[in-house]
Design a protein around this motif. Sequence first.
Motif, PDB file in Angstrom:
ATOM      1  N   MET A   1       0.823  -1.429   0.031  1.00  0.00           N
ATOM      2  CA  MET A   1      -0.344   0.195   0.029  1.00  0.00           C
ATOM      3  C   MET A   1       1.360   1.505  -0.198  1.00  0.00           C
ATOM      4  SD  MET A   1      -3.336   0.411   1.397  1.00  0.00           S
ATOM      5  CE  MET A   1      -3.782   2.042   1.947  1.00  0.00           C
ATOM      6  N   SER A   2       1.817   1.532   0.702  1.00  0.00           N
ATOM      7  CA  SER A   2       3.113   2.618   0.829  1.00  0.00           C
ATOM      8  C   SER A   2       3.573   2.600  -0.791  1.00  0.00           C
ATOM      9  CB  SER A   2       3.970   2.392   1.759  1.00  0.00           C
ATOM     10  OG  SER A   2       4.752   1.316   2.099  1.00  0.00           O
ATOM     11  N   MET A   3       3.857   1.791  -0.929  1.00  0.00           N
ATOM     12  CA  MET A   3       4.308   1.152  -2.640  1.00  0.00           C
ATOM     13  C   MET A   3       3.186   2.774  -3.434  1.00  0.00           C
ATOM     14  SD  MET A   3       6.349   0.594  -4.424  1.00  0.00           S
ATOM     15  CE  MET A   3       6.700  -0.919  -6.394  1.00  0.00           C
ATOM     16  N   TRP A   4       1.939   2.598  -3.416  1.00  0.00           N
ATOM     17  CA  TRP A   4       1.231   2.707  -4.322  1.00  0.00           C
ATOM     18  C   TRP A   4       0.709   4.722  -3.973  1.00  0.00           C
ATOM     19  CZ3 TRP A   4      -0.019   1.052  -8.341  1.00  0.00           C
ATOM     20  CH2 TRP A   4       0.025  -0.239  -8.899  1.00  0.00           C
ATOM     21  N   LEU A   5       0.861   4.864  -2.900  1.00  0.00           N
ATOM     22  CA  LEU A   5       1.127   6.461  -2.325  1.00  0.00           C
ATOM     23  C   LEU A   5       2.080   6.677  -2.928  1.00  0.00           C
ATOM     24  CD1 LEU A   5      -0.585   8.347   0.222  1.00  0.00           C
ATOM     25  CD2 LEU A   5       0.839   7.059   1.963  1.00  0.00           C
ATOM     26  N   ILE A   6       3.277   6.194  -2.324  1.00  0.00           N
ATOM     27  CA  ILE A   6       4.466   6.690  -3.396  1.00  0.00           C
ATOM     28  C   ILE A   6       4.323   7.317  -4.329  1.00  0.00           C
ATOM     29  CG2 ILE A   6       6.833   6.749  -3.921  1.00  0.00           C
ATOM     30  CD1 ILE A   6       6.971   5.113  -0.760  1.00  0.00           C
ATOM     31  N   ILE A   7       4.224   5.990  -5.108  1.00  0.00           N
ATOM     32  CA  ILE A   7       4.019   6.237  -6.682  1.00  0.00           C
ATOM     33  C   ILE A   7       2.619   7.191  -6.654  1.00  0.00           C
ATOM     34  CG2 ILE A   7       2.791   5.012  -8.437  1.00  0.00           C
ATOM     35  CD1 ILE A   7       4.232   2.556  -8.153  1.00  0.00           C
ATOM     36  N   GLY A   8       1.523   7.072  -6.132  1.00  0.00           N
ATOM     37  CA  GLY A   8       0.525   8.488  -5.944  1.00  0.00           C
ATOM     38  C   GLY A   8       0.882   9.945  -5.979  1.00  0.00           C
ATOM     39  N   VAL A   9       2.087   9.977  -4.972  1.00  0.00           N
ATOM     40  CA  VAL A   9       2.559  11.161  -4.516  1.00  0.00           C
ATOM     41  C   VAL A   9       3.634  11.494  -5.940  1.00  0.00           C
ATOM     42  CG1 VAL A   9       4.350  12.328  -2.989  1.00  0.00           C
ATOM     43  CG2 VAL A   9       2.395  11.041  -2.363  1.00  0.00           C
ATOM     44  N   VAL A  10       4.171  10.652  -6.136  1.00  0.00           N
ATOM     45  CA  VAL A  10       5.224  11.225  -7.453  1.00  0.00           C
ATOM     46  C   VAL A  10       4.703  11.845  -8.835  1.00  0.00           C
ATOM     47  CG1 VAL A  10       7.318  10.121  -9.270  1.00  0.00           C
ATOM     48  CG2 VAL A  10       7.004   9.597  -6.452  1.00  0.00           C
ATOM     49  N   ILE A  11       3.998  10.858  -8.894  1.00  0.00           N
ATOM     50  CA  ILE A  11       2.627  11.297 -10.202  1.00  0.00           C
ATOM     51  C   ILE A  11       2.167  12.507 -10.284  1.00  0.00           C
ATOM     52  CG2 ILE A  11       0.522  10.263 -11.509  1.00  0.00           C
ATOM     53  CD1 ILE A  11       1.025   8.007 -11.420  1.00  0.00           C
ATOM     54  N   ILE A  12       1.418  13.187  -8.660  1.00  0.00           N
ATOM     55  CA  ILE A  12       0.729  14.264  -8.549  1.00  0.00           C
ATOM     56  C   ILE A  12       1.866  15.223  -8.441  1.00  0.00           C
ATOM     57  CG2 ILE A  12      -0.321  16.055  -6.623  1.00  0.00           C
ATOM     58  CD1 ILE A  12      -1.730  13.216  -6.018  1.00  0.00           C
ATOM     59  N   ALA A  13       3.575  15.041  -8.089  1.00  0.00           N
ATOM     60  CA  ALA A  13       4.476  16.097  -8.221  1.00  0.00           C
ATOM     61  C   ALA A  13       4.446  16.537  -9.538  1.00  0.00           C
ATOM     62  CB  ALA A  13       5.528  15.059  -7.702  1.00  0.00           C
ATOM     63  N   LEU A  14       4.426  15.146 -10.614  1.00  0.00           N
ATOM     64  CA  LEU A  14       4.963  15.153 -11.803  1.00  0.00           C
ATOM     65  C   LEU A  14       3.869  15.936 -12.745  1.00  0.00           C
ATOM     66  CD1 LEU A  14       6.797  12.072 -13.007  1.00  0.00           C
ATOM     67  CD2 LEU A  14       7.797  14.283 -12.708  1.00  0.00           C
ATOM     68  N   LEU A  15       2.682  15.917 -12.665  1.00  0.00           N
ATOM     69  CA  LEU A  15       1.558  16.684 -13.163  1.00  0.00           C
ATOM     70  C   LEU A  15       1.141  18.427 -12.521  1.00  0.00           C
ATOM     71  CD1 LEU A  15      -1.159  14.172 -12.551  1.00  0.00           C
ATOM     72  CD2 LEU A  15      -0.088  14.691 -14.731  1.00  0.00           C
ATOM     73  N   GLY A  16       2.102  18.248 -11.694  1.00  0.00           N
ATOM     74  CA  GLY A  16       2.492  19.909 -10.627  1.00  0.00           C
ATOM     75  C   GLY A  16       3.203  20.379 -11.569  1.00  0.00           C
ATOM     76  N   ILE A  17       3.983  19.887 -11.785  1.00  0.00           N
ATOM     77  CA  ILE A  17       5.778  20.381 -12.540  1.00  0.00           C
ATOM     78  C   ILE A  17       5.492  20.478 -14.082  1.00  0.00           C
ATOM     79  CG2 ILE A  17       8.183  19.976 -13.328  1.00  0.00           C
ATOM     80  CD1 ILE A  17       8.523  18.664 -10.690  1.00  0.00           C
ATOM     81  N   ILE A  18       4.324  19.981 -14.556  1.00  0.00           N
ATOM     82  CA  ILE A  18       4.646  19.828 -15.928  1.00  0.00           C
ATOM     83  C   ILE A  18       2.910  20.984 -16.815  1.00  0.00           C
ATOM     84  CG2 ILE A  18       2.864  18.650 -18.263  1.00  0.00           C
ATOM     85  CD1 ILE A  18       3.850  16.160 -16.797  1.00  0.00           C
ATOM     86  N   ALA A  19       2.311  21.383 -15.362  1.00  0.00           N
ATOM     87  CA  ALA A  19       1.401  22.335 -15.270  1.00  0.00           C
ATOM     88  C   ALA A  19       1.857  23.416 -15.343  1.00  0.00           C
ATOM     89  CB  ALA A  19      -0.156  21.868 -14.254  1.00  0.00           C
ATOM     90  N   GLY A  20       2.667  23.259 -14.383  1.00  0.00           N
ATOM     91  CA  GLY A  20       3.746  24.366 -13.926  1.00  0.00           C
ATOM     92  C   GLY A  20       4.332  25.487 -15.067  1.00  0.00           C
ATOM     93  N   LYS A  21       4.458  24.272 -16.178  1.00  0.00           N
ATOM     94  CA  LYS A  21       5.465  24.712 -17.350  1.00  0.00           C
ATOM     95  C   LYS A  21       4.980  25.442 -17.894  1.00  0.00           C
ATOM     96  CE  LYS A  21       9.786  22.181 -16.419  1.00  0.00           C
ATOM     97  NZ  LYS A  21      10.202  20.643 -16.971  1.00  0.00           N
ATOM     98  N   ASN A  22       3.729  24.813 -18.114  1.00  0.00           N
ATOM     99  CA  ASN A  22       2.275  24.927 -19.182  1.00  0.00           C
ATOM    100  C   ASN A  22       1.523  26.668 -18.974  1.00  0.00           C
ATOM    101  OD1 ASN A  22       2.888  23.106 -20.855  1.00  0.00           O
ATOM    102  ND2 ASN A  22       1.280  21.740 -20.082  1.00  0.00           N
ATOM    103  N   LYS A  23       2.177  27.374 -18.037  1.00  0.00           N
ATOM    104  CA  LYS A  23       1.345  28.545 -17.819  1.00  0.00           C
ATOM    105  C   LYS A  23       1.758  29.375 -17.993  1.00  0.00           C
ATOM    106  CE  LYS A  23      -0.445  27.170 -12.885  1.00  0.00           C
ATOM    107  NZ  LYS A  23      -0.078  27.882 -11.271  1.00  0.00           N
ATOM    108  N   LYS A  24       1.241  31.087 -18.146  1.00  0.00           N
ATOM    109  CA  LYS A  24       1.580  31.676 -19.177  1.00  0.00           C
ATOM    110  C   LYS A  24       2.710  32.903 -17.999  1.00  0.00           C
ATOM    111  CE  LYS A  24      -1.442  32.393 -22.719  1.00  0.00           C
ATOM    112  NZ  LYS A  24      -2.949  33.047 -22.902  1.00  0.00           N
ATOM    113  N   PRO A  25       3.533  32.735 -18.470  1.00  0.00           N
ATOM    114  CA  PRO A  25       4.422  33.525 -17.129  1.00  0.00           C
ATOM    115  C   PRO A  25       3.964  35.273 -17.021  1.00  0.00           C
ATOM    116  CG  PRO A  25       5.447  34.283 -19.503  1.00  0.00           C
ATOM    117  CD  PRO A  25       4.167  32.906 -19.565  1.00  0.00           C
TER     118      PRO A  25
END
Length: 148
Positions: A1-25
């Motif tokens: 279960m903790s493995m899925w939790l870690i994977i979920g956190v990593v995915i959410i973090a990556l999505l946040g980074i990707i979304a941040g790059k797509n924002k207009k300055p």
Amino acid sequence: MSMWLIIGVVIIALLGIIAGKNKKPRQQHTPIHAKAILTRREQQFFAVLQQAMPRAYIFPQVSFSAILTTKGFYTRSQFNRKIADFVLCDQDLEIVAIIELDDRSHQGREQQDAARDAMLHEAGYAVLRYTQIPSAGQLQKDLYKYFK
């Protein structure tokens, strides 16, 4: 279960980074400065124009939107950001002529200038263009036919 939790956190973090790059300055406010209404050359022309036509009202730097109108947005978009160098009016504040003082920046822009003139002509305005500052006598001669 903790493995899925870690994977979920990593995915959410990556999505946040990707979304941040797509924002207009973020747009920032830049300082606003005063600007002369006329260039030195336009000021010289204005003085000659006043001398030539002392009874005329001379309005410099007039928005096309102040002197042209239309119902269609497309047509309005063709002129709504353009400026006439000088608008001459008679004693009744009726527009008599539009005067453009062309400098080197107009070289190679003859088609754009012709399109501007065509819009003004369509509205019934006389347009005079000068590349050099004419004498007061020449202006009087050129403008005589437009004043009653």
